[in-house]
Motif scaffolding. Structure first.
Motif: not given
Length: 96
Positions: A1-28
């Protein structure tokens, strides 16, 4: 249903640093083959509502840290979709 190619982003997480992954993609956008069906569902929801309003939530883990609320007419919602794309983590209050 979602056009994931609209905004090309590679999501990166570092759970060791307590990152949540927020603010990595904005639109669709919706894939073209689903836009008519989504439009019909939203139109039906607005028509069936006693207040002629519907709510559409675009929640995702990797979207904006802070959510937004946007009031739009249904036609403005689709214009935004087609021109800029819809924002993640936004509650769209829709009316005719």
């Amino acid at each position: 249903m979602i056009d994931w190619s609209f905004e090309s982003t590679t999501i990166e997480l570092s759970f060791d640093k307590g990152e949540t992954g927020a603010n990595q993609i904005s639109g669709f956008r919706f894939l073209t083959e689903y836009q008519i069906e989504v439009a019909l569902i939203l139109e039906e929801a607005i028509s069936a509502s006693p207040e002629h309003k519907a709510y559409f939530l675009t929640d995702i883990q990797f979207g904006a840290d802070e959510g937004e609320i946007a009031e739009k007419s249904l036609s403005d919602f689709w214009t935004l979709h087609d021109t800029e794309g819809l924002k993640w983590n936004t509650l769209y209050k829709l009316k005719k």
